[in-house]
Scaffold this active site. Structure first.
Site, PDB file in Angstrom:
ATOM      1  N   ASN A   1      70.069  85.256  46.368  1.00 19.44           N
ATOM      2  CA  ASN A   1      70.029  84.400  47.551  1.00 19.44           C
ATOM      3  C   ASN A   1      70.181  85.273  48.789  1.00 19.44           C
ATOM      4  O   ASN A   1      70.899  86.267  48.753  1.00 19.44           O
ATOM      5  CB  ASN A   1      71.178  83.388  47.485  1.00 19.44           C
ATOM      6  CG  ASN A   1      71.072  82.300  48.548  1.00 19.44           C
ATOM      7  OD1 ASN A   1      70.064  82.181  49.247  1.00 19.44           O
ATOM      8  ND2 ASN A   1      72.117  81.500  48.671  1.00 19.44           N
ATOM      9  N   THR A   2      69.503  84.901  49.845  1.00 19.88           N
ATOM     10  CA  THR A   2      69.674  85.627  51.102  1.00 19.88           C
ATOM     11  C   THR A   2      70.467  84.769  52.080  1.00 19.88           C
ATOM     12  O   THR A   2      70.234  83.569  52.203  1.00 19.88           O
ATOM     13  CB  THR A   2      68.315  86.072  51.689  1.00 19.88           C
ATOM     14  OG1 THR A   2      68.555  86.684  52.944  1.00 19.88           O
ATOM     15  CG2 THR A   2      67.332  84.936  51.854  1.00 19.88           C
ATOM     16  N   HIS A   3      71.428  85.408  52.752  1.00 22.15           N
ATOM     17  CA  HIS A   3      72.354  84.674  53.620  1.00 22.15           C
ATOM     18  C   HIS A   3      72.429  85.355  54.987  1.00 22.15           C
ATOM     19  O   HIS A   3      72.529  86.585  55.057  1.00 22.15           O
ATOM     20  CB  HIS A   3      73.738  84.643  52.960  1.00 22.15           C
ATOM     21  CG  HIS A   3      74.739  83.880  53.755  1.00 22.15           C
ATOM     22  ND1 HIS A   3      74.731  82.500  53.844  1.00 22.15           N
ATOM     23  CD2 HIS A   3      75.756  84.300  54.549  1.00 22.15           C
ATOM     24  CE1 HIS A   3      75.701  82.109  54.645  1.00 22.15           C
ATOM     25  NE2 HIS A   3      76.334  83.175  55.083  1.00 22.15           N
TER      26      HIS A   3
ATOM     27  N   ASP B   1      78.196  81.278  48.170  1.00 21.86           N
ATOM     28  CA  ASP B   1      77.926  82.601  48.758  1.00 21.86           C
ATOM     29  C   ASP B   1      78.957  83.648  48.332  1.00 21.86           C
ATOM     30  O   ASP B   1      79.373  84.486  49.139  1.00 21.86           O
ATOM     31  CB  ASP B   1      77.862  82.492  50.305  1.00 21.86           C
ATOM     32  CG  ASP B   1      76.790  81.523  50.762  1.00 21.86           C
ATOM     33  OD1 ASP B   1      75.764  81.393  50.071  1.00 21.86           O
ATOM     34  OD2 ASP B   1      76.976  80.875  51.820  1.00 21.86           O
TER      35      ASP B   1
HETATM   36  C1  GAR Z   1      67.511  82.298  56.558  1.00 25.67           C
HETATM   37  O1  GAR Z   1      68.152  82.900  57.645  1.00 25.67           O
HETATM   38  C2  GAR Z   1      68.454  82.213  55.378  1.00 25.67           C
HETATM   39  O2  GAR Z   1      69.335  83.273  55.263  1.00 25.67           O
HETATM   40  C3  GAR Z   1      69.204  80.964  55.705  1.00 25.67           C
HETATM   41  O3  GAR Z   1      68.207  80.078  56.138  1.00 25.67           O
HETATM   42  C4  GAR Z   1      67.195  80.833  56.814  1.00 25.67           C
HETATM   43  C5  GAR Z   1      65.857  80.426  56.262  1.00 25.67           C
HETATM   44  O4  GAR Z   1      64.819  80.878  57.061  1.00 25.67           O
HETATM   45  N1  GAR Z   1      69.917  80.476  54.547  1.00 25.67           N
HETATM   46  C6  GAR Z   1      71.142  79.986  54.613  1.00 25.67           C
HETATM   47  O5  GAR Z   1      71.759  79.812  55.648  1.00 25.67           O
HETATM   48  C7  GAR Z   1      71.719  79.622  53.270  1.00 25.67           C
HETATM   49  N2  GAR Z   1      73.142  79.406  53.360  1.00 25.67           N
HETATM   50  P1  GAR Z   1      63.304  80.729  56.597  1.00 25.67           P
HETATM   51  O6  GAR Z   1      63.122  79.305  56.069  1.00 25.67           O
HETATM   52  O7  GAR Z   1      62.506  80.981  57.842  1.00 25.67           O
HETATM   53  O8  GAR Z   1      63.050  81.760  55.535  1.00 25.67           O
END
Ligand code: GAR
Length: 210
Positions: A117-119, A155
């Site tokens: 997962n990316t955070h 997370d």
């Molecule tokens: C990203 O910044 C990701 O890290 C975040 O949502 C955004 C999605 O952007 N995720 C979270 O906050 C999860 N807790 P995107 O739809 O443009 O890829």
């Protein structure tokens, strides 16, 4: 736990789960145009309809599916259905790229240890859904993004990679989040490629890519 590179018929294939605009997904789609990247996006799944991330996948002719919590009697049933939909593509790695739901027991039973997962923060600081806003409110001077292996917490999983981003005095939540996302897309493309091509090891909290 060691995850070696998949050499079977679905070698290099990933499923990406999304909930929003899908700029991280787009970065992965763009990277996969180069065969040397070694990754194929087998499908994109979402927990909601009508999002730009699904349109991006369709434009790239990637199969999509939608699995909405509201369509199931319980959260566990939703989790089971999501697991089955992802499993249908036999991915080597599952990538949560802006997926705003916690996966449950069934999902982690099948894909635990090979879901990342990316955070948008430097974990363990600012977990949860409002990381850029909370970092700004706290007044930190440096924040960033974290790629981690998903576990059952919010997370809390072992960290694969992090990238730091400075906070400017005149940042708003939007400007800060956009700068974090620029770093995030680079980190995601780099590490997903390496994890799929080379495999990786998780020993307690330490993630190593050979
Ligand atoms: C990203 O910044 C990701 O890290 C975040 O949502 C955004 C999605 O952007 N995720 C979270 O906050 C999860 N807790 P995107 O739809 O443009 O890829």
């Amino acid at each position: 736990m060691t995850t070696t590179p998949d050499t079977g018929s679905n070698a290099g294939s990933i499923v990406v789960l999304v909930s929003g605009s899908g700029t991280n997904l787009q970065a992965l789609i763009d990277a996969t145009a180069d065969p040397a990247y070694g990754v194929r996006i087998a499908a994109v799944g979402a927990d909601r309809d009508d999002i730009e991330a699904l349109s991006r996948a369709r434009r790239a002719q990637i199969p999509t599916f939608v699995c909405r919590v509201a369509d199931f009697a319980t959260r566990a049933e939703w989790d089971f259905a999501l697991t089955s939909q992802v499993a249908a593509y036999s991915p080597s790695l599952v990538v949560l790229a802006g997926f705003m739901k916690l996966t449950g027991e069934a999902f982690l039973g099948q894909f635990g240890g090979r879901t990342v997962n990316t955070h948008p923060a430097l974990l363990p600081s600012f977990p949860g859904m409002r990381a850029p806003e909370e970092a700004l409110d706290y007044g930190v001077k440096v924040t960033g993004c974290t790629l981690f292996v998903v576990d059952s917490g919010v997370d809390t999983g072992p960290v694969v990679a992090q990238s730091a981003v400075g906070v400017d005095d005149d940042d708003t939540v939007q400007t800060l989040h956009e700068r974090i996302k620029t770093a995030e897309r680079r980190m995601l493309v780099d590490y997903v490629g390496r994890m799929v091509r080379e495999g990786f090891t998780v020993t307690e909290r330490k993630v190593t890519i050979p």
